[in-house]
Design a protein around this motif. Structure first.
Motif, PDB file in Angstrom:
ATOM      1  N   GLY A 178      12.340 105.837 104.115  1.00 42.61           N
ATOM      2  CA  GLY A 178      13.270 106.525 102.820  1.00 42.61           C
ATOM      3  C   GLY A 178      12.304 106.235 101.721  1.00 42.61           C
ATOM      4  N   ILE A 179      11.145 105.543 101.549  1.00 44.64           N
ATOM      5  CA  ILE A 179      10.702 105.242 100.337  1.00 44.64           C
ATOM      6  C   ILE A 179       9.208 105.687 100.450  1.00 44.64           C
ATOM      7  CG2 ILE A 179       9.807 103.419  98.778  1.00 44.64           C
ATOM      8  CD1 ILE A 179      12.103 101.650  99.722  1.00 44.64           C
ATOM      9  N   GLU A 180       8.721 106.375  99.546  1.00 51.55           N
ATOM     10  CA  GLU A 180       7.173 106.990  99.805  1.00 51.55           C
ATOM     11  C   GLU A 180       6.470 105.868  99.833  1.00 51.55           C
ATOM     12  OE1 GLU A 180       6.102 109.488  96.493  1.00 51.55           O
ATOM     13  OE2 GLU A 180       7.745 111.038  96.951  1.00 51.55           O
ATOM     14  N   SER A 181       5.125 105.955 100.400  1.00 53.66           N
ATOM     15  CA  SER A 181       4.535 104.864 100.713  1.00 53.66           C
ATOM     16  C   SER A 181       3.667 104.550  99.728  1.00 53.66           C
ATOM     17  CB  SER A 181       3.302 105.488 101.964  1.00 53.66           C
ATOM     18  OG  SER A 181       3.735 105.604 103.097  1.00 53.66           O
ATOM     19  N   SER A 182       3.409 105.521  98.474  1.00 57.13           N
ATOM     20  CA  SER A 182       2.749 105.159  97.275  1.00 57.13           C
ATOM     21  C   SER A 182       3.490 104.288  96.603  1.00 57.13           C
ATOM     22  CB  SER A 182       2.223 106.334  96.569  1.00 57.13           C
ATOM     23  OG  SER A 182       3.400 107.134  96.302  1.00 57.13           O
ATOM     24  N   LEU A 183       4.847 104.412  96.336  1.00 51.72           N
ATOM     25  CA  LEU A 183       5.813 103.424  95.927  1.00 51.72           C
ATOM     26  C   LEU A 183       5.800 102.029  96.288  1.00 51.72           C
ATOM     27  CD1 LEU A 183       7.950 103.059  93.473  1.00 51.72           C
ATOM     28  CD2 LEU A 183       9.478 104.114  95.040  1.00 51.72           C
ATOM     29  N   VAL A 184       5.981 102.051  97.659  1.00 48.98           N
ATOM     30  CA  VAL A 184       5.822 100.669  98.610  1.00 48.98           C
ATOM     31  C   VAL A 184       4.673  99.964  98.021  1.00 48.98           C
ATOM     32  CG1 VAL A 184       5.559  99.437 100.823  1.00 48.98           C
ATOM     33  CG2 VAL A 184       6.985 101.622 100.625  1.00 48.98           C
ATOM     34  N   ILE A 185       3.576 100.540  97.997  1.00 47.08           N
ATOM     35  CA  ILE A 185       2.504  99.797  97.468  1.00 47.08           C
ATOM     36  C   ILE A 185       2.615  99.276  95.901  1.00 47.08           C
ATOM     37  CG2 ILE A 185      -0.048 100.091  96.933  1.00 47.08           C
ATOM     38  CD1 ILE A 185      -0.423 102.006  99.144  1.00 47.08           C
ATOM     39  N   VAL A 186       3.163 100.188  95.105  1.00 44.96           N
ATOM     40  CA  VAL A 186       3.268  99.726  93.793  1.00 44.96           C
ATOM     41  C   VAL A 186       4.266  98.482  93.840  1.00 44.96           C
ATOM     42  CG1 VAL A 186       4.450 100.419  91.521  1.00 44.96           C
ATOM     43  CG2 VAL A 186       2.836 102.013  92.726  1.00 44.96           C
ATOM     44  N   LEU A 187       5.371  98.657  94.401  1.00 44.48           N
ATOM     45  CA  LEU A 187       6.428  97.545  94.440  1.00 44.48           C
ATOM     46  C   LEU A 187       5.625  96.322  94.987  1.00 44.48           C
ATOM     47  CD1 LEU A 187       9.576  99.286  95.954  1.00 44.48           C
ATOM     48  CD2 LEU A 187       8.747  98.524  93.445  1.00 44.48           C
TER      49      LEU A 187
END
Length: 547
Positions: free
Chosen positions: A205-214
């Motif tokens: 449910g979370i975009e892969s790019s946002l996971v990386i930023v987190l």
């Protein structure tokens, strides 16, 4: 009501994860203790060995913060070359990332077995086996917390509010990075935040790019607690933790614009989306290590420029300067003020040792060796200065005063040696091995520390005022210290006979610290003896009874 239950489940799972990590750290410290610290110090003679030492120490302790604090203290004591310290931290960062990757492999089914084995080991008499058992229980609890986190985050992943919040973060990467960093600072663990991100992102449910930023934010926040913990340490120690923060901050700043490209790479069939957070965590730290390793000398130069060696106001001033040696009264007055400065340094050393014991915090011991070096230097300067005053043509009164100054300086220097060579290693051993004094034993030692500090302050006043009533009181307090030391020793032996586990494990440390504090008080009291002798209140080294 449902949201409250979900929140309790989530925070409870995170708390269990943090508790499990703490158990691993405490258990490994107790099981390996001094060997872990010695191995870390000895394994930093070259770049590859430094990297391996940082990696292995962090995997054992499950805390890059603990590794950072140990390395910082070693740098301060010249046990580790500063250039190698940054390489140790690169290894420590990869150690944390590798642990997260291993934990995410789905080994939750091992949790009950590890907890059972750990509890069995904890019932054994050996401190090392008890430590290993505590560590196994910690691993089991950590794996169990992952299962609970997955269950707790399942309803959250279906929440419209969470989807709205994630959408907001996805449109504001800097905010997402700072949010994740703040969570890591609050938890004092980047690993815990990465695992939380892993659970939230499991359903896709979370975009892969946002996971990386987190994940980048968790890395940045994980470097902050060591910096905060060394704020009061010497510049050499602070450079290690600051350098690690600078490296991670630059790495995050460089990697964040590339998050979309990283997401495309990690979305390839070679990688599992469920493992995305830990894969990104490991790849980021490996990339940072490869780039930062050859640049570590420049990082050291930068941190040295930011935190230069500065002499404190106390270190810069000297009351020995500018005096005419042919004017004994003024010269000895300057020497008296200088020896009082030595007493102030000794008070700082005692206070830091007391705080280290009270807080179980090695960072509180970091300044003691440097302070003891200053005590040695100033004490030597005082002796040389006083020997030159008057060039052998002193009056009887000035001669007695000069001898009192030298004797007090020597006694203070002996106290510094006892703190640096006795009490400091004893407290360091207690903290490193994860040992605990019994509640009564801790209170007895804390009380004796307090009395010793009060006696030192009284001795400073006695030396400067030559007040015979205060000197008499100081000698009487020595008898109180002797009584407390005997009483504490007797109570400690009784606790040993009663089989109290904490007392058994800390027996030699408790008795050694009692002996050292008693010796310190004996040196403190010596300042009063010449004053009482001159006042006619001493009779064969005892206070003459008045009335």
């Amino acid at each position: 009501m449902q949201s409250a239950i979900v929140s309790i489940n989530l925070f409870g799972a995170v708390a269990l994860l943090l508790f499990g990590l703490r158990q691993i750290k405490d258990g490994m410290s107790r099981a390996l203790g001094a060997r872990l610290r010695t191995g870390l110090a000895a394994g930093t003679r070259s770049g590859p060995r430094s990297f391996a030492a940082g990696f292995l120490a962090t995997v054992a302790l499950q805390s890059s913060t603990a590794t950072a604090l140990m390395v910082a203290s070693f740098v301060e004591k010249d046990m580790v070359v500063p250039a190698m310290a940054q390489i140790v931290m690169l290894g420590a960062n990869i150690g944390t990332a590798a642990t997260a990757w291993i934990v995410a492999l789905g080994l939750g089914w091992l949790s009950p077995l590890l907890i059972l084995a750990g509890v069995a080991l904890m019932r054994m008499a050996s401190a090392a086996k008890q430590g290993a058992g505590t560590a196994l229980v910690g691993v089991g609890l950590m794996l169990l917390s992952l299962h609970l986190l997955s269950a707790a985050t399942d309803p959250i992943r279906q929440s419209p509010a969470l989807n709205l919040f994630i959408t907001m973060l996805g449109n504001a990467w800097p905010v997402a990075l700072l949010f994740s960093a703040a969570l890591a600072v609050l938890a004092s663990s980047s690993l815990a935040v990465v695992v939380l991100i892993l659970s939230l992102a499991a359903s896709g449910g979370i975009e892969s790019s946002l996971v990386i930023v987190l994940v980048l934010g968790a890395n940045l926040g994980g470097a902050v607690p060591p910096v905060l913990a060394t704020m009061k340490a010497m510049p050499a120690a602070r450079r290690v933790t600051l350098g690690n923060l600078i490296i991670r901050a630059i790495g995050c700043a460089a990697a964040m614009p590339l998050a979309n490209y990283g997401a495309q790479l990690l979305d390839l069939p070679y990688f599992s989306h469920q493992q995305l957070a830990v894969d990104a965590h490991l790849i980021f730290n490996i990339a940072v290590a490869l780039i930062a390793w050859p640049l570590s000398p420049y990082v050291l130069k930068l941190t040295t420029a930011i935190l230069p060696e500065q002499k404190s106001a106390d270190a810069q001033r000297s009351f020995l300067d500018g005096h005419d040696l042919d004017e004994p009264v003024a010269a000895l007055a300057g020497a008296s003020r200088e020896v009082l400065l030595v007493g102030d340094l000794i008070e700082r050393m005692l206070h830091q040792a007391s705080e280290a014991m009270r807080r179980n915090d090695l960072s509180q011991l970091s300044e003691i060796s440097a302070l003891e070096g200053r005590v040695d230097r100033i004490q030597h300067e005082i002796k040389v200065f006083v020997s030159r005053v008057g060039q052998g043509q002193l009056s009887d009164q000035d001669y007695r005063r000069s001898m009192d100054i030298v004797e007090y300086a020597i006694n203070l220097e002996h106290i510094g040696d006892i703190i640096e060579k006795g009490i400091r290693p004893e407290i360091a051993k207690k903290v490193s091995l994860g040992l605990r004094f019994s509640e009564d034993g801790h209170e007895e030692l804390a009380r004796l520390f307090t009395i010793t500090l009060d006696n030192l302050r009284m001795a400073q006043t006695v030396f400067s005022t030559k007040n015979s009533d205060l000197a008499r009181r100081l000698v009487e307090v020595k008898e109180e210290v002797r009584r407390l030391e005997k009483q504490s020793s007797a109570r400690h032996l009784q606790r040993l006979r009663d089989g109290l586990t904490d007392s058994i494990q800390t027996s030699s440390l408790h008795l050694d610290m009692l002996r050292d504090l008693k010796r310190i008080n004996a040196h403190i009291v010596s300042v009063a003896l010449p004053i009482l002798d001159e006042s006619g209140l001493l009779n064969e080294s005892r206070i003459r009874q008045v009335g």
